[in-house]
Design a protein around this motif. Structure first.
Motif, PDB file in Angstrom:
ATOM      1  N   CYS A  75       0.922  -1.290   0.112  1.00 35.22           N
ATOM      2  CA  CYS A  75       0.078  -0.088  -0.183  1.00 35.22           C
ATOM      3  C   CYS A  75       0.905   1.167  -0.109  1.00 35.22           C
ATOM      4  CB  CYS A  75      -0.914   0.244   1.256  1.00 35.22           C
ATOM      5  SG  CYS A  75      -0.407   0.172   2.761  1.00 35.22           S
ATOM      6  N   GLY A  76       1.957   1.156   0.166  1.00 35.08           N
ATOM      7  CA  GLY A  76       2.995   2.252   0.296  1.00 35.08           C
ATOM      8  C   GLY A  76       2.977   2.994   1.387  1.00 35.08           C
ATOM      9  N   SER A  77       2.400   2.664   2.505  1.00 33.71           N
ATOM     10  CA  SER A  77       2.436   3.362   3.637  1.00 33.71           C
ATOM     11  C   SER A  77       4.044   3.201   4.354  1.00 33.71           C
ATOM     12  CB  SER A  77       1.400   2.717   4.917  1.00 33.71           C
ATOM     13  OG  SER A  77       0.100   3.165   4.568  1.00 33.71           O
ATOM     14  N   MET A  78       4.370   4.534   5.098  1.00 32.47           N
ATOM     15  CA  MET A  78       5.577   4.620   5.855  1.00 32.47           C
ATOM     16  C   MET A  78       5.224   3.783   6.922  1.00 32.47           C
ATOM     17  SD  MET A  78       7.982   5.629   7.849  1.00 32.47           S
ATOM     18  CE  MET A  78       7.692   7.166   8.734  1.00 32.47           C
ATOM     19  N   VAL A  79       6.162   2.692   7.313  1.00 33.18           N
ATOM     20  CA  VAL A  79       6.018   1.765   8.524  1.00 33.18           C
ATOM     21  C   VAL A  79       7.026   1.841   9.357  1.00 33.18           C
ATOM     22  CG1 VAL A  79       4.313   0.211   7.506  1.00 33.18           C
ATOM     23  CG2 VAL A  79       6.857  -0.209   7.223  1.00 33.18           C
ATOM     24  N   GLY A  80       8.346   2.610   8.993  1.00 35.27           N
ATOM     25  CA  GLY A  80       9.390   2.860  10.004  1.00 35.27           C
ATOM     26  C   GLY A  80      10.706   3.175   9.135  1.00 35.27           C
ATOM     27  N   TRP A  81      11.883   2.802   9.514  1.00 37.47           N
ATOM     28  CA  TRP A  81      12.920   3.127   8.930  1.00 37.47           C
ATOM     29  C   TRP A  81      14.085   1.948   9.104  1.00 37.47           C
ATOM     30  CZ3 TRP A  81      11.281   5.709  13.246  1.00 37.47           C
ATOM     31  CH2 TRP A  81      12.303   5.588  14.220  1.00 37.47           C
ATOM     32  N   ARG A  82      15.223   1.920   8.343  1.00 32.00           N
ATOM     33  CA  ARG A  82      16.398   1.028   8.336  1.00 32.00           C
ATOM     34  C   ARG A  82      17.569   1.949   8.753  1.00 32.00           C
ATOM     35  NH1 ARG A  82      20.050  -1.787   4.156  1.00 32.00           N
ATOM     36  NH2 ARG A  82      20.942  -3.548   5.587  1.00 32.00           N
ATOM     37  N   TYR A  83      18.370   1.474   9.922  1.00 27.80           N
ATOM     38  CA  TYR A  83      19.467   2.053  10.263  1.00 27.80           C
ATOM     39  C   TYR A  83      20.577   1.654   9.039  1.00 27.80           C
ATOM     40  CZ  TYR A  83      17.504   3.430  14.684  1.00 27.80           C
ATOM     41  OH  TYR A  83      17.028   4.139  15.707  1.00 27.80           O
ATOM     42  N   GLU A  84      21.109   2.649   8.319  1.00 31.06           N
ATOM     43  CA  GLU A  84      21.986   2.310   7.555  1.00 31.06           C
ATOM     44  C   GLU A  84      23.601   2.415   8.115  1.00 31.06           C
ATOM     45  OE1 GLU A  84      21.540   1.234   4.624  1.00 31.06           O
ATOM     46  OE2 GLU A  84      19.383   1.525   4.654  1.00 31.06           O
ATOM     47  N   ALA A  85      23.726   3.592   9.302  1.00 35.00           N
ATOM     48  CA  ALA A  85      25.089   3.810   9.671  1.00 35.00           C
ATOM     49  C   ALA A  85      24.749   4.663  10.897  1.00 35.00           C
ATOM     50  CB  ALA A  85      26.095   4.747   8.805  1.00 35.00           C
ATOM     51  N   ALA A  86      25.537   4.333  11.985  1.00 42.61           N
ATOM     52  CA  ALA A  86      25.596   5.070  13.356  1.00 42.61           C
ATOM     53  C   ALA A  86      26.857   5.946  13.458  1.00 42.61           C
ATOM     54  CB  ALA A  86      25.211   4.192  14.100  1.00 42.61           C
ATOM     55  N   GLN A  87      26.951   6.800  13.947  1.00 46.52           N
ATOM     56  CA  GLN A  87      28.274   7.588  13.990  1.00 46.52           C
ATOM     57  C   GLN A  87      28.776   7.409  15.284  1.00 46.52           C
ATOM     58  OE1 GLN A  87      29.293   9.289  11.168  1.00 46.52           O
ATOM     59  NE2 GLN A  87      27.609   9.149  10.481  1.00 46.52           N
ATOM     60  N   GLU A  88      28.064   7.118  16.571  1.00 42.36           N
ATOM     61  CA  GLU A  88      28.520   6.961  17.525  1.00 42.36           C
ATOM     62  C   GLU A  88      28.970   5.230  17.647  1.00 42.36           C
ATOM     63  OE1 GLU A  88      28.915   9.070  20.053  1.00 42.36           O
ATOM     64  OE2 GLU A  88      28.358  10.525  18.965  1.00 42.36           O
ATOM     65  N   LYS A  89      30.116   4.890  18.190  1.00 42.76           N
ATOM     66  CA  LYS A  89      30.645   3.563  18.213  1.00 42.76           C
ATOM     67  C   LYS A  89      29.488   2.797  19.136  1.00 42.76           C
ATOM     68  CE  LYS A  89      34.655   0.971  19.589  1.00 42.76           C
ATOM     69  NZ  LYS A  89      35.843   0.967  20.314  1.00 42.76           N
ATOM     70  N   SER A  90      28.707   3.151  20.135  1.00 43.97           N
ATOM     71  CA  SER A  90      28.166   2.393  20.774  1.00 43.97           C
ATOM     72  C   SER A  90      26.618   2.387  20.175  1.00 43.97           C
ATOM     73  CB  SER A  90      27.714   3.266  22.352  1.00 43.97           C
ATOM     74  OG  SER A  90      26.772   4.203  22.045  1.00 43.97           O
ATOM     75  N   GLN A  91      26.355   2.853  19.197  1.00 45.20           N
ATOM     76  CA  GLN A  91      25.193   2.761  18.312  1.00 45.20           C
ATOM     77  C   GLN A  91      25.371   1.731  17.135  1.00 45.20           C
ATOM     78  OE1 GLN A  91      22.321   3.882  19.783  1.00 45.20           O
ATOM     79  NE2 GLN A  91      23.616   4.277  21.440  1.00 45.20           N
ATOM     80  N   LYS A  92      26.549   1.325  16.991  1.00 48.20           N
ATOM     81  CA  LYS A  92      26.714   0.616  15.787  1.00 48.20           C
ATOM     82  C   LYS A  92      25.856  -0.624  15.566  1.00 48.20           C
ATOM     83  CE  LYS A  92      30.134   2.823  13.688  1.00 48.20           C
ATOM     84  NZ  LYS A  92      30.169   3.608  12.679  1.00 48.20           N
TER      85      LYS A  92
END
Length: 114
Positions: A75-92
């Motif tokens: 249906c094309g509804s926005m349902v969320g997102w994908r993390y492509e990259a994180a800058q902070e080491k703790s968020q990798k």
């Protein structure tokens, strides 16, 4: 327009609240402790039946991330997102993982409670 092939998941699934297309398995939840601008959000290791939007940088509570919105393939509804990259080491650990916004999906019991 081409023919749409959607993957049908077996077991307890989360689906698009607009068209009920399967998006993810309960077993693929990594965390229920995430938030989006509309309330709760869940982190998944894998989702299906979505298309990726353009990559963009966003400043979030946990720092700067490169993300791509994800849209229901049916249906094309926005349902969320994908993390492509994180800058902070703790968020990798988020890289390559998916967020589904709870208010945009139905739970395995058919509810969309936040």
């Amino acid at each position: 327009m081409g023919r749409l092939f959607a993957i049908s998941l077996e077991g307890n699934v989360y689906s698009c609240k607009h068209c009920k297309t399967h998006l993810a398995l309960v077993d693929d939840i990594l965390s229920k402790s995430f938030h989006c601008r509309h309330g709760k959000a869940y982190l998944f290791r894998n989702v299906v039946n979505v298309t990726l939007g353009e990559k963009e940088e966003r400043i979030m509570i946990t720092g700067l991330h490169t993300v791509a919105d994800i849209f229901c393939v049916s249906c094309g509804s926005m349902v969320g997102w994908r993390y492509e990259a994180a800058q902070e080491k703790s968020q990798k650990y988020k890289e390559g993982k998916f967020i589904l916004e709870r208010f945009q999906i139905l739970g395995p019991d058919g509810s969309n409670t936040r």
